[in-house]
Design a protein around this motif. Structure first.
Motif, mmCIF file in Angstrom:
data_model
loop_
_atom_site.group_PDB
_atom_site.id
_atom_site.type_symbol
_atom_site.label_atom_id
_atom_site.label_comp_id
_atom_site.label_asym_id
_atom_site.label_seq_id
_atom_site.Cartn_x
_atom_site.Cartn_y
_atom_site.Cartn_z
ATOM 1 N N ARG A 93 0.838 -1.213 0.000
ATOM 2 C CA ARG A 93 0.000 0.000 0.000
ATOM 3 C C ARG A 93 0.870 1.258 0.000
ATOM 4 N NH1 ARG A 93 0.388 3.737 2.738
ATOM 5 N NH2 ARG A 93 0.146 2.687 4.716
ATOM 6 N N SER A 94 1.963 1.240 0.762
ATOM 7 C CA SER A 94 2.882 2.386 0.794
ATOM 8 C C SER A 94 3.399 2.701 -0.602
ATOM 9 C CB SER A 94 4.115 2.038 1.644
ATOM 10 O OG SER A 94 4.077 2.677 2.877
ATOM 11 N N SER A 141 8.127 15.925 12.270
ATOM 12 C CA SER A 141 6.772 16.449 12.492
ATOM 13 C C SER A 141 6.660 17.926 12.129
ATOM 14 C CB SER A 141 6.380 16.277 13.966
ATOM 15 O OG SER A 141 6.330 14.916 14.299
ATOM 16 N N PRO A 143 7.952 20.022 9.425
ATOM 17 C CA PRO A 143 8.688 20.217 8.163
ATOM 18 C C PRO A 143 8.959 21.678 7.843
ATOM 19 C CG PRO A 143 6.421 19.531 7.742
ATOM 20 C CD PRO A 143 6.627 19.438 9.218
ATOM 21 N N THR A 167 10.393 6.714 1.355
ATOM 22 C CA THR A 167 9.916 5.467 0.736
ATOM 23 C C THR A 167 10.270 5.464 -0.758
ATOM 24 O OG1 THR A 167 8.125 5.325 2.325
ATOM 25 C CG2 THR A 167 7.846 4.051 0.286
ATOM 26 N N ARG A 235 1.744 24.600 2.136
ATOM 27 C CA ARG A 235 0.492 24.008 1.661
ATOM 28 C C ARG A 235 0.731 23.085 0.457
ATOM 29 N NH1 ARG A 235 -2.015 26.395 -2.666
ATOM 30 N NH2 ARG A 235 -0.917 28.226 -3.424
ATOM 31 N N LEU A 238 1.682 19.733 2.067
ATOM 32 C CA LEU A 238 0.545 19.309 2.912
ATOM 33 C C LEU A 238 -0.656 18.894 2.066
ATOM 34 C CD1 LEU A 238 0.753 21.795 5.943
ATOM 35 C CD2 LEU A 238 1.429 19.402 5.873
ATOM 36 N N SER A 242 -2.604 15.255 2.361
ATOM 37 C CA SER A 242 -4.047 15.028 2.534
ATOM 38 C C SER A 242 -4.515 13.858 1.677
ATOM 39 C CB SER A 242 -4.841 16.280 2.133
ATOM 40 O OG SER A 242 -4.812 17.208 3.179
ATOM 41 N N ARG A 245 -2.941 10.585 3.223
ATOM 42 C CA ARG A 245 -3.543 10.225 4.516
ATOM 43 C C ARG A 245 -4.926 9.603 4.310
ATOM 44 N NH1 ARG A 245 -1.767 15.971 7.381
ATOM 45 N NH2 ARG A 245 0.369 15.361 7.918
ATOM 46 N N GLU A 365 3.260 10.091 7.736
ATOM 47 C CA GLU A 365 2.103 10.893 7.284
ATOM 48 C C GLU A 365 1.467 11.657 8.454
ATOM 49 O OE1 GLU A 365 1.094 11.314 4.271
ATOM 50 O OE2 GLU A 365 1.894 9.648 3.104
ATOM 51 N N GLY A 366 2.299 12.049 9.427
ATOM 52 C CA GLY A 366 1.813 12.734 10.624
ATOM 53 C C GLY A 366 1.575 11.712 11.711
#
Ligand code: TGC
Ligand code: FAD
Length: 386
Positions: A93-94, A141, A143, A167, A235, A238, A242, A245, A365-366
């Motif tokens: 999945r990663s 955490s 960045p 990854t 953003r 980030l 989103s 995640r 991913e947080g």
């Protein structure tokens, strides 16, 4: 292939097309991933032969328009595919999360037309692999503190710095790298073989062992002008997170289903004190916890998938799903390991591998803490990050 847990008949809410895609990925994982994954996990290598098969299945670029080689499908289908891949192993999945959400998404959204045409079809058919470099040795955490930087030159940019925990870094043909230009976060596409760029593999992991994890090192690495992405500020990365995640929220349910189904079956056949252990109240309590929490996570995912499809999902709603679903998947894996007794630590069962993988999934991913603080800030109005 047995039917998966669906306590609230949620399958009725998904379209025929969505269920068909989910079940196609499920049977692929059953035939191609589950029989080999333990061996690769134990050896600590990614099964490269899966990449062209995943591409053929349409796993790369699920939401990317067909004109760029993607499947042009909706987010719900993307989520359901991630669920089935992570039922096999978080590493698979990663691989798909990074390719879809962290590489193809920023190229589609922020790169120029030439770069889109050059990279998206190859990423979709699996002949090119991508990676996403945000985290640094001293900035995980947070960045926004990153020290990797870009300086503008006559022909483009000169990149210096280092990323860690990336990854697919070593095997990637293209890296999406975030660096500061004049003190502001910017994105750059760095092609494999670029002078001054290296990506050594990190070894010694006890988690996500079937995934390649790497450092990215930039020493006066020259990037052409056109390889700078058209987005400025945090953003940019980030917005990619989103997407990823969301996929992890679905993926974690896949891992949880795998450990729950293994524990349920094992408990019905394992005899102690002359009875199946499934007949003991304490074992039933663990199984009911798993079934109940997975059902709640499935409900969260269904709703979030629809919000994503309508482009209405808020980052905080995605944080809620990632935080909750990974937490309950990890707890389920620990309980499933207990139900399997000593057998639970063997590679013959998937539970210990999922438990070890989910430790990473809870961090990347947080971290759970960061998602708690995102939600805390949202409901109170006070930031508790620093
Ligand atoms: P903050 O001031 O809150 O935000 C900066 C700007 O970004 C906007 N924003 C978002 N935009 C889109 N999507 C989101 N999810 C967004 N969240 C925030 C925000 O509106 C603002 O925009 P603007 O225009 O006003 O500037 O930033 P902050 O520095 O306070 O940081 C907030 C915090 C701590 C939540 C953030 O830094 C964070 O999420 N940290 C965790 C880092 C993380 O998740 N790293 C993951 C690395 S990649 C990875 O792990 C891949 S694993 C791959 C795999 O194998 O599956
Ligand atoms: P830190 O940020 O140092 O956190 C350590 C601890 O402190 C955590 O428990 C955290 O919750 C806590 N903490 C930190 N700040 C606060 C606070 N304000 N309040 C309360 N608690 C706090 N990154 C990429 O960019 N690309 C990738 O492809 C990628 N793949 C990864 C693959 C794996 C297998 C792993 C394990 C990580 C990967 N990462 C990747 C990195 C990942 O995103 C980071 O590990 C993660 O963001 C956390 O950063 P950190 O490890 O530096 O922990």
């Amino acid at each position: 292939m047995q039917k998966s847990l669906d306590y609230l008949n949620l399958d009725e809410l998904y379209s025929e097309e969505e269920i068909l895609f989910r079940d196609t990925v499920k049977s692929f994982v059953y035939d191609e991933v589950s029989p080999i994954i333990d061996e690769y996990y134990q050896k600590g290598i990614y099964p490269v032969e899966l990449t062209p098969k995943l591409a053929e299945l349409g796993i790369f670029g699920i939401t990317v328009p067909t004109e760029y080689g993607g499947a042009g499908a909706n987010y719900t289908m993307y989520g359901l595919a991630m669920q089935e891949l992570e039922r096999g192993d978080s590493a698979i999945r990663s691989f798909a999360s990074v390719q879809n959400s962290l590489v193809m998404y920023p190229i589609l959204k922020y790169a120029n037309e030439e770069l889109k045409s050059k990279w998206l079809p190859k990423l979709a058919n699996g002949t090119a692999i991508g990676c996403f470099g945000l985290t640094e040795p001293d900035y995980g955490s947070n960045p926004s503190g990153m020290i990797t930087n870009a300086v503008e030159t006559e022909s483009g940019y000169l990149l210096n710095g280092a990323k860690m925990w990336i990854t697919n870094g070593t095997v990637a043909d293209i890296a999406v790298v975030w660096a500061k230009l004049d003190g502001v976060v910017n994105g750059f596409l760095v092609e494999k073989g670029t002078k001054g760029f290296s990506a050594p593999e990190m070894k010694g992991k006890y988690s996500l062992r079937a995934s390649v994890t790497s450092e990215l090192i930039f020493q006066d690495c020259e990037i052409p002008k056109e390889n700078r992405l058209n987005v400025v500020g945090l953003r940019g990365p980030l917005s990619c997170l989103s997407q990823a995640r969301f996929g992890i929220a679905y993926g974690a349910v896949g891992a949880a289903l795998s450990v729950y189904e293994s524990a349920l079956e094992y408990s019905k056949t394992r005899i102690q004190f002359d009875k199946p252990i499934a007949s003991f109240q304490l074992v039933q309590q663990k199984l009911v916890y798993m079934m109940n929490e997975i059902t709640k996570a499935q409900l969260i995912n269904y709703r979030l998938g629809r919000l994503m499809d309508e482009q209405r999902a808020l980052p905080q709603q995605i944080s809620l799903a990632k935080r909750n679903n990974v937490e309950i998947a990890l707890e389920s894996a620990r309980l499933a390991r207990e139900i399997h007794g000593a057998n639970g630590i063997l590679g013959e069962y998937p539970v210990m591998r999922h438990a070890a993988n989910l430790e990473s999934v809870k961090t990347y991913e947080g971290t759970n803490d960061i998602h708690t603080l995102i939600l805390g800030q949202d409901i109170t109005g006070f930031s508790a990050f620093a």
